[in-house]
Motif scaffolding. Structure first.
Motif, mmCIF file in Angstrom:
data_model
loop_
_atom_site.group_PDB
_atom_site.id
_atom_site.type_symbol
_atom_site.label_atom_id
_atom_site.label_comp_id
_atom_site.label_asym_id
_atom_site.label_seq_id
_atom_site.Cartn_x
_atom_site.Cartn_y
_atom_site.Cartn_z
ATOM 1 N N GLU A 637 67.280 62.908 55.490
ATOM 2 C CA GLU A 637 68.079 62.710 54.184
ATOM 3 C C GLU A 637 68.317 61.293 54.126
ATOM 4 O OE1 GLU A 637 69.777 63.320 51.376
ATOM 5 O OE2 GLU A 637 69.412 65.385 52.359
ATOM 6 N N GLU A 638 68.227 60.802 52.569
ATOM 7 C CA GLU A 638 68.565 59.634 52.518
ATOM 8 C C GLU A 638 69.864 59.371 51.579
ATOM 9 O OE1 GLU A 638 65.227 58.446 49.872
ATOM 10 O OE2 GLU A 638 63.824 58.515 51.357
ATOM 11 N N ASP A 639 70.546 60.414 51.007
ATOM 12 C CA ASP A 639 71.696 60.250 50.686
ATOM 13 C C ASP A 639 72.886 60.357 51.705
ATOM 14 O OD1 ASP A 639 74.211 60.663 49.342
ATOM 15 O OD2 ASP A 639 73.483 62.180 48.083
ATOM 16 N N PRO A 640 73.670 58.917 51.835
ATOM 17 C CA PRO A 640 74.576 58.669 52.850
ATOM 18 C C PRO A 640 75.527 59.827 52.949
ATOM 19 C CG PRO A 640 74.197 56.856 51.505
ATOM 20 C CD PRO A 640 73.656 57.993 50.835
ATOM 21 N N GLN A 641 76.195 60.438 51.798
ATOM 22 C CA GLN A 641 77.187 61.446 52.053
ATOM 23 C C GLN A 641 76.624 62.619 52.523
ATOM 24 O OE1 GLN A 641 78.821 62.162 48.110
ATOM 25 N NE2 GLN A 641 79.984 59.672 48.264
ATOM 26 N N VAL A 642 75.496 63.212 51.989
ATOM 27 C CA VAL A 642 74.979 64.207 52.514
ATOM 28 C C VAL A 642 74.564 64.025 54.145
ATOM 29 C CG1 VAL A 642 72.845 65.773 52.315
ATOM 30 C CG2 VAL A 642 73.968 64.927 50.319
ATOM 31 N N LYS A 643 74.036 62.801 54.332
ATOM 32 C CA LYS A 643 73.699 62.722 55.705
ATOM 33 C C LYS A 643 74.801 62.826 56.693
ATOM 34 C CE LYS A 643 70.765 59.458 58.083
ATOM 35 N NZ LYS A 643 69.365 60.256 58.064
ATOM 36 N N GLU A 644 76.119 62.164 56.173
ATOM 37 C CA GLU A 644 77.168 62.357 56.995
ATOM 38 C C GLU A 644 77.394 63.735 57.165
ATOM 39 O OE1 GLU A 644 80.160 61.090 59.436
ATOM 40 O OE2 GLU A 644 78.541 59.804 58.624
ATOM 41 N N LYS A 645 77.417 64.436 56.241
ATOM 42 C CA LYS A 645 77.841 65.753 56.387
ATOM 43 C C LYS A 645 76.877 66.786 57.309
ATOM 44 C CE LYS A 645 78.179 70.187 53.593
ATOM 45 N NZ LYS A 645 78.071 70.926 52.309
ATOM 46 N N LEU A 646 75.633 66.261 57.249
ATOM 47 C CA LEU A 646 74.589 66.948 58.122
ATOM 48 C C LEU A 646 74.820 66.386 59.612
ATOM 49 C CD1 LEU A 646 71.536 66.710 55.969
ATOM 50 C CD2 LEU A 646 72.635 68.745 56.457
ATOM 51 N N HIS A 647 75.323 65.325 59.739
ATOM 52 C CA HIS A 647 75.687 64.815 61.008
ATOM 53 C C HIS A 647 76.814 65.403 61.453
ATOM 54 C CE1 HIS A 647 77.792 61.816 63.659
ATOM 55 N NE2 HIS A 647 76.590 61.585 63.943
ATOM 56 N N ALA A 648 77.671 65.793 60.651
ATOM 57 C CA ALA A 648 79.053 66.407 61.309
ATOM 58 C C ALA A 648 78.737 67.927 61.729
ATOM 59 C CB ALA A 648 79.985 66.471 60.004
ATOM 60 N N GLU A 649 77.708 68.450 60.915
ATOM 61 C CA GLU A 649 77.138 69.937 61.360
ATOM 62 C C GLU A 649 76.484 69.862 62.584
ATOM 63 O OE1 GLU A 649 75.084 71.186 57.922
ATOM 64 O OE2 GLU A 649 76.695 71.681 56.721
ATOM 65 N N ALA A 650 75.749 68.895 62.733
ATOM 66 C CA ALA A 650 74.790 68.785 64.103
ATOM 67 C C ALA A 650 75.848 68.664 65.240
ATOM 68 C CB ALA A 650 73.781 67.706 64.036
ATOM 69 N N ILE A 651 76.798 67.602 65.150
ATOM 70 C CA ILE A 651 77.793 67.320 66.265
ATOM 71 C C ILE A 651 78.549 68.538 66.529
ATOM 72 C CG2 ILE A 651 79.695 66.252 66.783
ATOM 73 C CD1 ILE A 651 77.274 64.620 67.165
ATOM 74 N N SER A 652 78.990 69.350 65.396
ATOM 75 C CA SER A 652 80.190 70.486 65.597
ATOM 76 C C SER A 652 79.006 71.544 66.413
ATOM 77 C CB SER A 652 80.056 71.111 64.105
ATOM 78 O OG SER A 652 80.804 72.302 64.346
ATOM 79 N N LEU A 653 77.639 71.678 65.894
ATOM 80 C CA LEU A 653 76.982 72.726 66.860
ATOM 81 C C LEU A 653 76.859 72.222 68.209
ATOM 82 C CD1 LEU A 653 75.286 75.280 66.563
ATOM 83 C CD2 LEU A 653 73.366 73.890 65.967
ATOM 84 N N LEU A 654 76.664 70.875 68.595
ATOM 85 C CA LEU A 654 76.491 70.626 69.983
ATOM 86 C C LEU A 654 77.796 70.995 70.644
ATOM 87 C CD1 LEU A 654 74.480 67.312 69.546
ATOM 88 C CD2 LEU A 654 73.568 69.545 70.678
ATOM 89 N N LYS A 655 78.944 70.805 69.947
ATOM 90 C CA LYS A 655 80.227 70.900 70.659
ATOM 91 C C LYS A 655 80.688 72.323 70.716
ATOM 92 C CE LYS A 655 82.133 66.303 69.505
ATOM 93 N NZ LYS A 655 83.186 65.883 68.757
#
Length: 941
Positions: A637-655
């Motif tokens: 992903e290149e869009d910063p906002q979308v990338k941040e959202k995807l980052h949060a989803e990945a961390i949430s899944l790990l947690k």
């Protein structure tokens, strides 16, 4: 009315004269002498035979001299005198060995009836059980006919004056029998016959002018007049069950058949009838062509004795003449031993032996009369194999004549007996496909077709383009009516392009795989295929989605994903409102369907997220794949906002706690996609503090290095040592961070000062001022510790000296016990008392009450026990090397640990009394080594 002129004639009987038995030199009694040498070999009956009958294995004759003759199968003629004048009538019962006769014992018209029991003897002759006059009244009349019921309860006698008498009851006894006049008429009675139907007994009465029937088993004897045509004497008979026990009346113009209440069929057999007889399904008639009135039978019989007479044997069922021959002056026709016997006036006996069924059939085959052969075989009760052979020959005959339609009809009748391939090969020509179709249809209707036959029939339908017949064949109402192999039919229809018909069969007979193959591979109707899978039971829906899921996902991804969601959560077949929606659903293993989404990441993400939300206990593979998918999307992903959202989803899944058991796999995924926050989180969850430290060191994140040491230094103290080494190697000015590290090292006593100095010596920027405060504080603490240790040593030495003195005094000086009170009850001591060297005294009874043993002071025992336990513990732990190493490594004060183990005697060397003097030298060396070890430990602190 059937005319016999169209009936074919055959020779189904063999005719021969009956010969005398071998060894019989003389002629029969009363026989005329032979006229030539050849005449003696033929059987010759006595002259003057007037009446004949048969039954119970013998031919029975009566003559003009009153004798009754018996001719058994051995042909040994015997007889006895039954009447004084003549015998006029005989009736031999078939089921009983009883003979009824009518004759005369005196001149005039006074006939007598005699009943003979042939099984009993009276002076060598059969026993006569009953004699009574035949005429019931006073008017003289001649007996014309006689019949007896097989149950011996009925006997009927007909007279020439038209009357009939009925004897009811046991005919063999006078007192059990009752005679009455049943019928009166104006015409001579020419025939009588009993017919039994259930419990009803009928009596047929025929005269020269009419036919009637009576019910004689009742009381009123109701009468039914059947016809106004009669017959002559001996021209009536009763048929067997093959003709429904009909009464046969042979008139000059026709032969009529009667039921008890109506007239049946008639046959136009011409000629003046003389004799009618029924034999094994055949009607035997003796007639002559010259017309003679039936009434003349009673008056001018002898004038016609030289006429030629014709004997015809008719098969009424199959409508042919089985035999026809000319005889001279036939006396009677008898049936016995399975053959017919014709008696002629010259005393000869002609035997007519019926040919066997196979011979008769061969005769019909030679004349190509197959229909007649079939009817004959059925009437002769030929088995099914024999009939099938006839049908086959008939079919071959018609086929050779070019009558293919007729031939196939005959071949159809062989189904089940004849190998189908024999017929199929004959009709494989394209011009005969209609005939082949008819045969194969019947083969299927009888459930005798195999897969090849089904294939051939369907190919015939498709070649003929007969859709109506094809639909009629495949669209049966129920599974039990299916006469073909459904899978074979589906294959053939699919190959021929009849997809709708193939789909009908597959759907109605639950061949789900074939239905889906046709929809997906031939028709390309993906929506309908998916709808069909949704209607299937769970197991079949699951297997078919695994098989065809990729194709469906490629063409209709959204609908396929929706079905998979339902299949893996709470599946219920879509029965269009007919199912029980409240029944518990089934769910498949969602992990097994992940490969279906290989080229559809968007649908895969929706499916995985749905499963993780709706079914938290989904297989681990679901969460692994979802993590990988989210990391891929985040990495690309290149869009910063979308990338941040995807980052949060990945961390949430790990947690979410779903990766505890697959920690390594999740870590590899995060490292592959360079997801650093995830890597650090997993390091922390896995307590991999060293890896966290190295990560921050690699990225030169100094503050994070200190923060990691602060957070996890308690769990892993070596982190501070690594941090000090890290900052020591940096050429940058890191005095602030070094000072912070040294502060924690000093507070927790993590490293010896010398090692700290050696570590910082590698950094060219680090000066003495960096560690001055650390060294000063360290030296001050060590000085205080030395002072405390010296004070403790001095106190221990004083204590040791005092104890040694007490021991010496106990050994060398007497002990004076001066205590006046008991140490337990504090009361004044009284004898007897107990004293211990420790200075305690007790009353004896107090001591015995409180002491645990006689050798231990109750007051000092608790303290002594603690000391003894410590000694035993030290002895048990003397060899615990691993425990020592662990405590030495983990303790902040290594010297204390070593001292503790010295105190336990771990480092002591046992010296035996037998050791040589050099043991002292060895002991001194060992002491030197121990001293060096202690000095090293002190330097380490």
């Amino acid at each position: 009315m059937a005319t016999y002129l169209q009936w074919r004639r055959f020779v189904f009987f063999d005719k021969e004269l009956v010969k005398e038995p071998q060894g019989n030199d003389g002629a029969a009694p009363g026989a005329a002498p032979a006229s030539g040498p050849a005449a003696a070999k033929f059987l010759c009956l006595p002259p003057g035979i007037t009446v004949c009958d048969s039954g119970r294995g013998s031919l029975v004759f009566g003559d003009m001299e009153g004798q009754i003759w018996f001719l058994p199968r051995s042909l040994q003629l015997t007889g006895f005198q039954a009447y004084k004048l003549r015998v006029t009538h005989l009736y031999q019962l078939k089921q009983h060995n009883i003979l009824a006769s009518v004759g005369e014992d005196e001149e005039g018209i006074n006939p007598l009836v005699k009943i003979w029991n042939l099984e009993k003897r009276d002076g060598g002759n059969p026993l006569c059980t009953r004699i009574f006059p035949a005429i019931p009244g006073t008017e003289p009349t001649v007996v014309s006919c006689l019949t007896v019921h097989e149950n011996l309860n009925f006997m009927a006698i007909g007279f020439t004056d038209g009357s009939v008498t009925l004897n009811k009851g046991d005919i063999t006894r006078d007192r059990h029998s009752k005679t009455q006049i049943l019928h009166k008429g104006n015409y001579p009675v020419t025939g009588l016959a009993f017919r039994q139907a259930g419990k009803t007994t009928h009596l047929f009465v025929v005269t020269t002018e009419n036919v009637q029937s009576y019910i004689v088993s009742g009381k009123d004897y109701p009468r039914v007049e059947l016809d106004t045509h009669g017959c002559g004497l001996r021209c009536s008979a009763l048929s067997d069950p093959s003709q429904d026990l009909q009464f046969i009346v042979a008139g000059d113009e026709c032969v009529y058949l009667y039921q008890p209440d109506e007239r049946g069929p008639c046959f136009a057999f011409e000629g003046h009838k003389l004799i009618a007889h029924w034999f094994r399904g055949y009607l035997v008639i003796v007639s002559r062509d010259r017309k003679v009135s039936p009434k003349s039978e009673f008056t001018s019989r002898d004038s016609q004795s030289s006429d030629k007479q014709i004997l015809n044997i008719y098969d009424l069922c199959n409508k042919f003449i089985a035999y026809s021959a000319v005889f001279e002056d036939v006396v009677d026709v008898l049936a016995e031993w399975g053959s017919l016997y014709v008696l002629t006036r010259d005393g000869r006996v002609h035997a007519l032996q019926e040919k066997d069924t196979q011979t008769k059939l061969e005769m019909l085959f030679k004349k190509n009369l197959f229909e007649m052969a079939i009817n004959l075989a059925k009437s002769q009760h030929l088995d099914s194999d024999g009939l099938a052979q006839i049908f086959m020959q008939y079919g071959d005959h018609l086929y050779s004549k070019g009558n293919h339609d007729g031939a196939v009809q005959q071949y159809i009748r062989t189904i089940g007996k004849l190998e189908p391939s024999y017929v199929i090969r004959k009709f494989l020509d394209a011009q005969r496909i209609h005939n082949l179709t008819a045969y194969l249809q019947t083969l299927h209707r009888q459930s005798l077709a195999n897969a090849d036959h089904t294939t051939l029939l369907l190919n015939c339908y498709t070649k003929l383009k007969d859709s109506s017949k094809l639909e009629e064949f495949i669209k049966t109402k129920s599974e039990s009516e299916v006469h073909f192999d459904v899978e074979t039919a589906i294959k053939v229809l699919r190959q021929a392009g009849y997809y709708s018909h193939a789909l009908y069969l597959a759907e109605n007979h639950a061949h789900h795989e074939w239905y889906l193959k046709i929809q997906l591979e031939d028709i390309k109707n993906y929506q309908e295929a998916l709808r069909y899978i949704g209607k299937l039971p769970f197991e079949q829906a699951e297997s078919n989605m695994k098989r065809y899921g990729k194709i469906l996902m490629h063409h209709i991804p959204e609908q396929t994903t929706q079905l998979l969601k339902g299949l893996c959560t709470d599946y219920r077949p879509s029965l269009e409102g007919r199912g029980d929606r409240e029944a518990p659903g089934c769910r498949a293993n969602s992990e097994e369907f992940i490969p279906i989404f290989a080229n559809n990441p968007r649908e895969l993400k929706a499916f995985l997220e749905h499963m993780s939300e709706v079914q938290p206990d989904s297989p681990q593979g679901i969460y692994d794949t979802l993590l990988e998918l989210r990391l891929q999307n985040w990495a690309h992903e290149e869009d910063p906002q979308v990338k941040e959202k995807l980052h949060a989803e990945a961390i949430s899944l790990l947690k979410s706690g779903r990766f505890c058991d697959v920690f390594d796999k999740a870590l590899v995924l995060c490292q592959m996609h360079d997801f650093q926050d995830g890597v650090l989180y997993l390091y922390e969850q896995g307590k991999l503090f060293q890896q966290i430290m190295h990560y921050h060191m690699q990225h030169e994140q100094y503050r994070q290095v200190i923060a990691v040491c602060e957070r996890h230094g308690e769990q892993e103290p070596s982190l501070w040592e690594q941090a000090l080494s890290y900052f020591a190697r940096k050429e940058e000015d890191c005095k602030e961070y070094v000072a912070a590290v040294l502060k924690h090292i000093e507070s927790r006593n993590l490293m010896p000062p010398l090692l700290v100095v050696q570590t910082l010596a590698h950094n060219s920027t680090a000066t003495l001022s960096v560690i001055r405060d650390y060294l000063v504080q360290k030296l001050q603490k060590q000085s205080q510790q030395i002072a405390q240790d010296e004070l403790r040593v001095r106190r221990y030495r004083e204590e040791t000296t005092r104890i040694r003195q007490e021991i010496q005094e106990l050994k060398a000086s007497p002990k004076i016990f001066q205590k006046t009170k008991c140490s337990i009850c504090n009361s004044a001591l009284e004898l007897p008392s107990v004293h211990f060297l420790c200075g305690h005294s007790f009353h004896q009874h107090c001591f015995e009450s409180y002491s645990e043993s006689d050798a231990d002071c109750p007051t000092c025992l608790p303290e002594n026990r603690k000391v003894m336990d410590m000694i035993r513990a030290q002895e048990q732990k003397r060899d615990l090397h691993d425990q020592f190493q662990h405590q030495l490594k983990c303790s902040n004060d290594s010297f204390s640990v070593i001292a503790d183990y010295f105190g336990r005697g771990v480092f002591n060397k046992l010296t035996l009394l037998t050791d040589p003097p050099t043991a002292r030298l060895t002991g001194s060396l060992e002491t030197g080594l121990q001293r060096d070890l202690l000095m090293h430990a002190r330097r380490g602190t």
